[in-house]
Design an enzyme around this catalytic site. Sequence first.
Site, short mmCIF file in Angstrom:
data_model
loop_
_atom_site.label_atom_id
_atom_site.label_comp_id
_atom_site.label_asym_id
_atom_site.label_seq_id
_atom_site.Cartn_x
_atom_site.Cartn_y
_atom_site.Cartn_z
N ASP A 59 29.13 61.31 24.82
CA ASP A 59 27.88 61.57 24.11
C ASP A 59 26.93 60.38 24.39
O ASP A 59 26.31 60.33 25.45
CB ASP A 59 28.25 61.73 22.63
N ASP A 68 36.01 67.58 16.26
CA ASP A 68 35.97 67.79 14.81
C ASP A 68 34.60 67.53 14.22
O ASP A 68 33.76 66.85 14.82
CB ASP A 68 36.96 66.84 14.12
N ASP A 118 37.54 63.73 25.28
CA ASP A 118 37.04 65.06 24.90
C ASP A 118 35.57 65.23 25.26
O ASP A 118 35.18 66.21 25.88
CB ASP A 118 37.28 65.33 23.39
P1 IMP Z 1 29.93 58.35 22.11
O1 IMP Z 1 30.44 56.98 21.88
O2 IMP Z 1 28.60 58.57 21.43
O3 IMP Z 1 29.88 58.76 23.57
O4 IMP Z 1 30.86 59.33 21.33
C1 IMP Z 1 32.08 59.71 21.76
C2 IMP Z 1 32.87 60.30 20.62
O5 IMP Z 1 32.03 60.87 19.61
C3 IMP Z 1 33.69 61.45 21.12
O6 IMP Z 1 34.93 61.01 21.60
C4 IMP Z 1 33.79 62.33 19.89
O7 IMP Z 1 34.87 61.92 19.10
C5 IMP Z 1 32.52 62.09 19.13
N1 IMP Z 1 31.49 63.14 19.40
C6 IMP Z 1 30.38 63.03 20.14
N2 IMP Z 1 29.70 64.19 20.17
C7 IMP Z 1 30.41 65.07 19.43
C8 IMP Z 1 30.24 66.47 19.10
O8 IMP Z 1 29.29 67.16 19.49
N3 IMP Z 1 31.21 67.00 18.31
C9 IMP Z 1 32.28 66.30 17.86
N4 IMP Z 1 32.49 65.00 18.16
C10 IMP Z 1 31.56 64.39 18.94
MG MG Z 2 36.86 61.20 20.52
#
Ligand code: IMP
Ligand code: MG
Length: 180
Positions: free
Chosen positions: A102, A158, A99
Amino acid sequence: MIDPKLRVLIPAQRIQERIREMGEQISRDYPTGDLQFICILKGACFFLTDLARAMKRDVFVDFMGISTYGGRKTSSGAVRVTKDLDISLEGVDVLVVEDIVDSGITLSYLMRILEQRKPRSLRVAALLDKPERRQRPVPVTYVGFQIPDQFVVGFGLDYAERYRNLDDICVLEAESAASA
Ligand code: IMP
Ligand code: MG
């Protein structure tokens, strides 16, 4: 759904147009051979179903559960597989369907696990990308939209398990998000 805390960032129609373009591009890039989509639960399943239907060729679909967040809004760095695949990836062209990317912590961990399973190729399609937030470098071949550093919900995303079923991608305004 009308909620004063939500501001539409990407309207439903724009999302659908972009997913159609992505489906056409990915179909062109994989003209032959089996193609395995891996949907990262739960957020990506909304994107997956539309992307799979936008494809101009047959695809296989499987699901993987990864947990990083709980109810919080920043990545803890602790990543856990909550549901593993039912199939082997050996010798297969694999596209991870995510999705949002980040910090990149979830995806870099996941890519390490998946590479050990010896796929023929391994790429990522993410509906959303927040490049400013990246802490780990991860190659994302197909990106739907690059967005600024704002917390978004809807279309699978979410906040504490809420708002996933919104058609639009919306910014959750700071007042309600501040406690996380
Ligand atoms: P990462 O490991 O920080 O790249 O985060 C990835 C996961 O964090 C995604 O698959 C989402 O489930 C969640 N996430 C990151 N940013 C957002 C946001 O803005 N809204 C909702 N979920 C987020
Ligand atoms: Mg996710």
